[in-house]
Design a protein around this motif. Structure first.
Motif, short mmCIF file in Angstrom:
data_model
loop_
_atom_site.label_atom_id
_atom_site.label_comp_id
_atom_site.label_asym_id
_atom_site.label_seq_id
_atom_site.Cartn_x
_atom_site.Cartn_y
_atom_site.Cartn_z
N ALA A 1 25.04 29.36 42.59
CA ALA A 1 24.87 28.32 43.91
C ALA A 1 25.18 26.80 43.40
CB ALA A 1 23.51 28.55 44.44
N SER A 2 24.85 26.75 42.20
CA SER A 2 24.81 25.28 41.58
C SER A 2 26.15 24.72 41.07
CB SER A 2 23.93 24.87 40.55
OG SER A 2 23.98 25.77 39.66
N CYS A 3 27.21 25.68 41.14
CA CYS A 3 28.58 25.45 40.53
C CYS A 3 29.53 24.87 41.31
CB CYS A 3 29.18 26.83 40.21
SG CYS A 3 28.22 27.76 38.84
N ASP A 4 30.63 23.86 40.89
CA ASP A 4 31.32 23.10 41.75
C ASP A 4 32.72 23.91 41.89
OD1 ASP A 4 29.69 21.08 41.21
OD2 ASP A 4 30.39 20.60 39.19
N PHE A 5 32.61 25.29 41.36
CA PHE A 5 34.10 25.93 41.58
C PHE A 5 33.63 27.15 40.86
CE2 PHE A 5 38.07 27.47 41.69
CZ PHE A 5 39.00 26.35 42.26
N VAL A 6 34.18 28.23 41.62
CA VAL A 6 33.72 29.70 41.54
C VAL A 6 35.06 30.53 41.39
CG1 VAL A 6 32.62 31.78 42.40
CG2 VAL A 6 31.26 29.76 42.32
N VAL A 7 35.20 31.31 40.45
CA VAL A 7 36.65 32.15 40.45
C VAL A 7 36.01 33.47 40.30
CG1 VAL A 7 38.47 32.75 38.94
CG2 VAL A 7 37.55 30.25 39.06
N GLU A 8 36.38 34.35 41.11
CA GLU A 8 36.21 35.91 41.22
C GLU A 8 37.22 36.45 40.50
OE1 GLU A 8 37.44 39.35 42.39
OE2 GLU A 8 37.78 38.12 44.12
N ASN A 9 36.66 37.38 39.47
CA ASN A 9 37.64 38.16 38.59
C ASN A 9 37.43 39.67 38.47
OD1 ASN A 9 38.82 35.48 37.27
ND2 ASN A 9 36.53 35.27 36.93
N ILE A 10 36.63 40.26 39.54
CA ILE A 10 36.22 41.65 39.44
C ILE A 10 37.45 42.68 39.61
CG2 ILE A 10 34.05 41.07 40.32
CD1 ILE A 10 34.58 42.54 42.72
N THR A 11 37.36 43.99 39.56
CA THR A 11 38.54 44.91 39.64
C THR A 11 39.03 44.91 40.81
OG1 THR A 11 38.86 47.10 39.04
CG2 THR A 11 36.89 46.76 40.37
N GLU A 12 40.64 45.61 40.81
CA GLU A 12 41.22 45.41 41.93
C GLU A 12 40.85 46.70 43.03
OE1 GLU A 12 42.77 42.42 41.83
OE2 GLU A 12 44.45 43.55 42.71
N ASN A 13 39.32 46.46 43.58
CA ASN A 13 39.09 47.53 44.26
C ASN A 13 38.45 46.79 45.74
OD1 ASN A 13 36.43 48.73 45.78
ND2 ASN A 13 37.23 50.42 44.19
N TRP A 14 39.13 46.95 46.85
CA TRP A 14 38.94 46.25 48.03
C TRP A 14 37.28 46.21 48.38
CZ3 TRP A 14 39.53 42.27 50.93
CH2 TRP A 14 38.76 42.19 52.12
N GLU A 15 36.94 47.53 48.42
CA GLU A 15 35.53 47.41 48.93
C GLU A 15 34.34 46.52 47.89
OE1 GLU A 15 33.94 48.43 51.88
OE2 GLU A 15 35.93 48.86 52.39
N MET A 16 34.74 46.65 46.81
CA MET A 16 33.78 45.88 45.82
C MET A 16 34.19 44.39 45.98
SD MET A 16 34.28 48.18 42.30
CE MET A 16 33.25 47.02 41.27
N LYS A 17 35.47 44.08 46.18
CA LYS A 17 35.61 42.65 46.47
C LYS A 17 35.06 42.29 47.90
CE LYS A 17 39.81 41.88 43.71
NZ LYS A 17 39.39 40.67 42.78
N ARG A 18 35.27 43.05 48.87
CA ARG A 18 34.52 42.55 50.15
C ARG A 18 32.98 42.46 50.03
NH1 ARG A 18 32.09 45.22 53.94
NH2 ARG A 18 32.24 47.16 52.96
N GLU A 19 32.35 43.26 49.43
CA GLU A 19 30.88 43.15 49.28
C GLU A 19 30.69 41.81 48.63
OE1 GLU A 19 27.09 45.58 47.44
OE2 GLU A 19 29.27 46.76 47.57
N LEU A 20 31.37 41.75 47.48
CA LEU A 20 30.92 40.22 46.52
C LEU A 20 31.41 39.10 47.40
CD1 LEU A 20 30.29 38.91 44.03
CD2 LEU A 20 32.66 39.37 43.23
N HIS A 21 32.51 39.08 48.22
CA HIS A 21 32.73 37.99 48.78
C HIS A 21 31.68 37.66 49.93
CE1 HIS A 21 36.41 36.00 47.02
NE2 HIS A 21 36.48 37.37 46.37
N GLN A 22 31.25 38.82 50.50
CA GLN A 22 30.07 38.57 51.63
C GLN A 22 28.79 37.72 51.03
OE1 GLN A 22 29.64 42.51 53.10
NE2 GLN A 22 30.68 41.98 54.98
N SER A 23 28.52 38.22 49.75
CA SER A 23 27.38 37.67 48.95
C SER A 23 27.75 36.33 48.39
CB SER A 23 27.27 38.66 47.75
OG SER A 23 26.79 39.76 47.92
N LEU A 24 29.06 35.83 48.07
CA LEU A 24 29.18 34.60 47.78
C LEU A 24 29.27 33.72 48.96
CD1 LEU A 24 32.19 35.12 45.19
CD2 LEU A 24 29.88 34.48 44.64
#
Length: 277
Positions: free
Chosen positions: A73-96
């Motif tokens: 929450a306090s970071c100036d820039f965020v890079v997401e690097n998780i595995t190439e799985n759409w459902e996992m990325k969708r869930e993570l980006h909802q949280s972000l």
């Protein structure tokens, strides 16, 4: 940084070695321990090979290893690097989307998934760009930056500036499955696998032909091993689904190796065998 796999730990290492304070998040504590070991080992190796890089003792203290996603929450820039799985990325980006302030740039580091699709998960698609890092991240000179349909110029410039601060170059391209590099490279490595699968040539001979005839530093099968055969398969599956084009169908030999756990360098064997140093 989110995701402490091979690429995610490399991205964290890159920004730590260039003087940034890094928060490296992974939900698996054991993977964070593995990433800490990889970064320590690689920092020693790269500092030995490249004398202007900081010593390992200055790199690791700049990285905060944590399982707590809220720390971003306090970071100036965020890079997401998780595995190439759409459902996992969708869930993570909802949280972000919930955790980050609306003005925080968010980069998706993916091999093939369209950035516009990822950006559509949240309420602020204008802050989302793609950043495609190559392995090994700390030593590769170029980063492919991807402009999605709604990416703002401010988010694109923030990504370019971050890459420049890390001592790397960047090239911006428009969004497409696989972007420029992987859209072409995945075809090449997949076709190299078909040559082995059909008995046209051996693994060493395919790689040697590309090295000696074209001057490539690494053959296509060794390149696939370095990327990770599971990541190659997921990337080809994504390209096949996004384009509806059979030219991206994965080679059966690739599937067999992934099913057998032969994932390339990270498992010790893929198309080649690797010894632990």
């Amino acid at each position: 940084m989110v995701g402490a796999g091979v690429i995610g730990s490399g991205v964290g290492h890159l920004f730590a070695q260039s003087g940034h304070e890094v928060v490296l998040v992974d939900r698996r504590p054991e993977q964070l321990d593995t990433a800490r070991g990889w970064i320590a080992k690689n920092a020693r190796l790269f500092a030995f090979l490249q004398k202007d890089l900081p010593p390992p003792g200055e790199v690791l203290p700049r990285i905060d290893f944590t399982t707590d996603l809220e720390r971003l929450a306090s970071c100036d820039f965020v890079v997401e690097n998780i595995t190439e799985n759409w459902e996992m990325k969708r869930e993570l980006h909802q949280s972000l989307d919930r955790i980050l302030s609306p003005g925080t740039p968010l980069a998706a580091n993916t091999s093939a998934i369209p950035i516009t699709r990822i950006a559509g998960v949240g309420r602020h698609p204008e802050r989302v760009v793609g950043m495609h890092f190559m392995n090994p991240v700390p030593v590769m000179p170029m980063v492919e930056i991807i402009r999605a349909v709604h990416s703002s110029e401010a988010a694109m410039q923030a990504a370019r500036t971050l890459v420049e601060e890390a001592g790397k170059q960047s090239i911006a391209v428009n969004d497409s499955p696989g972007f420029v590099t992987n859209r072409v490279m995945m075809l090449m490595v997949n076709e190299a696998m078909f040559l082995v699968h059909e008995g046209v040539a051996s693994v060493p001979d395919v790689d040697r032909l590309f090295q000696t005839c074209f001057g490539h530093k690494m053959g296509p099968l060794a390149t696939a091993d370095l990327i990770g055969l599971d990541t190659v398969l997921l990337s080809l599956d994504t390209l096949y689904l996004e384009f509806n084009d059979s030219k991206y169908r994965p080679c059966p030999l690739l599937k067999q190796k992934v099913y057998a756990g032969l994932l390339g360098r990270k498992s010790g064997e893929g198309f080649h065998r690797y010894r632990e140093d």
